[in-house]
Design a protein around this motif. Structure first.
Motif, short mmCIF file in Angstrom:
data_model
loop_
_atom_site.label_atom_id
_atom_site.label_comp_id
_atom_site.label_asym_id
_atom_site.label_seq_id
_atom_site.Cartn_x
_atom_site.Cartn_y
_atom_site.Cartn_z
N LEU A 279 0.83 -1.20 0.00
CA LEU A 279 0.00 0.00 0.00
C LEU A 279 0.87 1.25 0.00
CD1 LEU A 279 -2.54 -1.08 2.77
CD2 LEU A 279 -2.91 -1.18 0.30
N VAL A 280 0.38 2.28 -0.68
CA VAL A 280 1.03 3.59 -0.65
C VAL A 280 0.08 4.57 0.03
CG1 VAL A 280 2.03 5.46 -2.00
CG2 VAL A 280 2.27 3.10 -2.80
N PHE A 281 0.56 5.23 1.07
CA PHE A 281 -0.20 6.24 1.80
C PHE A 281 0.32 7.60 1.34
CE2 PHE A 281 -0.80 2.47 4.12
CZ PHE A 281 -1.86 2.60 5.00
N SER A 282 -0.54 8.39 0.67
CA SER A 282 -0.13 9.66 0.08
C SER A 282 -0.99 10.79 0.61
CB SER A 282 -0.24 9.61 -1.44
OG SER A 282 0.51 8.54 -1.98
N PHE A 283 -0.38 11.97 0.76
CA PHE A 283 -1.10 13.16 1.21
C PHE A 283 -1.26 14.11 0.03
CE2 PHE A 283 1.06 11.43 4.90
CZ PHE A 283 0.01 11.34 5.81
N VAL A 284 -2.48 14.64 -0.13
CA VAL A 284 -2.75 15.55 -1.24
C VAL A 284 -3.55 16.74 -0.75
CG1 VAL A 284 -2.75 13.67 -2.95
CG2 VAL A 284 -4.92 14.40 -1.91
N ASP A 285 -3.44 17.86 -1.47
CA ASP A 285 -4.25 19.02 -1.19
C ASP A 285 -5.72 18.67 -1.42
OD1 ASP A 285 -5.72 21.59 -2.34
OD2 ASP A 285 -4.07 22.29 -1.06
#
Length: 249
Positions: A65-71
């Motif tokens: 899994l990839v945990f990504s933060f976005v606006d």
């Protein structure tokens, strides 16, 4: 997540506003299989439950899994301030060979209790001083104890000693994303398991005084959601009566 449904659209889990104007998006970077044994499918467990994020998966498999933060508005990648991320309830089934594992890459430090039941295996130089200083920490945290629903935590900020011993909290700094591999192996019978996570937790943040520690006076009964109610101070005192209790009819 991973196209398993139940909704259409992008094959992701999205947790909104985890920081101000920032969403957390979880993407499967390898085939993902939830528990398919029950009529509704374990995928319906994915989401939020009692303050925890939840990811369900079938046993005897793994998923990257990839945990990504976005606006939250533009959906462009963004880097939040340093933050904590906690994984809970790392235990396994009755079979002696069964294990639950959580491999995390990209952290700066981690914390477990001094009596932790987790087996920690470093990945390469993932726990070396340079790797941690550069935010390249990498390790696998595996269960060594059996467990069931009866000992599951009910709140990230309220853990028994047993629950804390099965929990790991990680610090991330300067990270727009990080990777996690969840695994369940060695189970005697097909089944599904839920992975529970949150941001801050009782592992590193002092426990608030909860209404469960307050003794209601005569003529009052403890509220049903007492474990989620926070007292005005530590410990709970008389001023917390109406918050923690209700008058008997």
């Amino acid at each position: 997540l991973g196209g398993a449904g139940p909704d259409g659209g992008p094959e992701t889990l999205v947790y909104g506003n985890v920081f101000q104007n920032t969403d957390l998006i979880i993407t499967a970077a390898s085939p993902y299989t939830p528990n398919l044994l029950n009529a509704n499918g374990g995928v319906l467990h994915n989401g939020i439950k009692g303050g925890f994020g939840v990811i369900n998966m079938a046993c005897d498999g793994s998923v990257d899994l990839v945990f990504s933060f976005v606006d939250a508005v533009s959906q462009e990648p963004t880097t939040p301030p340093p933050f904590l991320f906690t994984w809970f309830d790392s235990d396994h089934g009755m079979a002696h060979e069964s294990r639950e594992s959580i491999r995390v890459t990209g952290f700066s430090s981690y914390h477990i209790t001094d009596m932790s039941s987790l087996d920690v295996v470093e990945a390469g130089d993932g726990l070396g001083e340079i790797a941690l200083a550069e935010g390249r920490g990498s390790a696998t945290f595996s269960s060594t104890m059996r467990g069931g629903k009866v000992d599951n935590p009910v709140s990230p900020l309220s853990l028994t000693r047993l629950q804390a011993d099965r929990t790991v909290a990680l610090l991330f700094s300067g990270k727009p994303s990080f990777t996690v591999t969840l695994g369940e192996t060695g189970y005697a019978n097909p089944q599904g398991r839920n992975f529970y996570f949150s941001g801050a937790s009782a592992m590193v943040c002092p426990d608030d005084a909860r209404c469960t520690s307050y003794t209601c006076p005569a003529g009052f009964t403890t509220r049903m959601d007492a474990e989620f109610r926070v007292c005005a101070g530590m410990p709970c005192v008389e001023v917390d009566r109406d918050n923690c209790c209700y008058a008997d009819a």
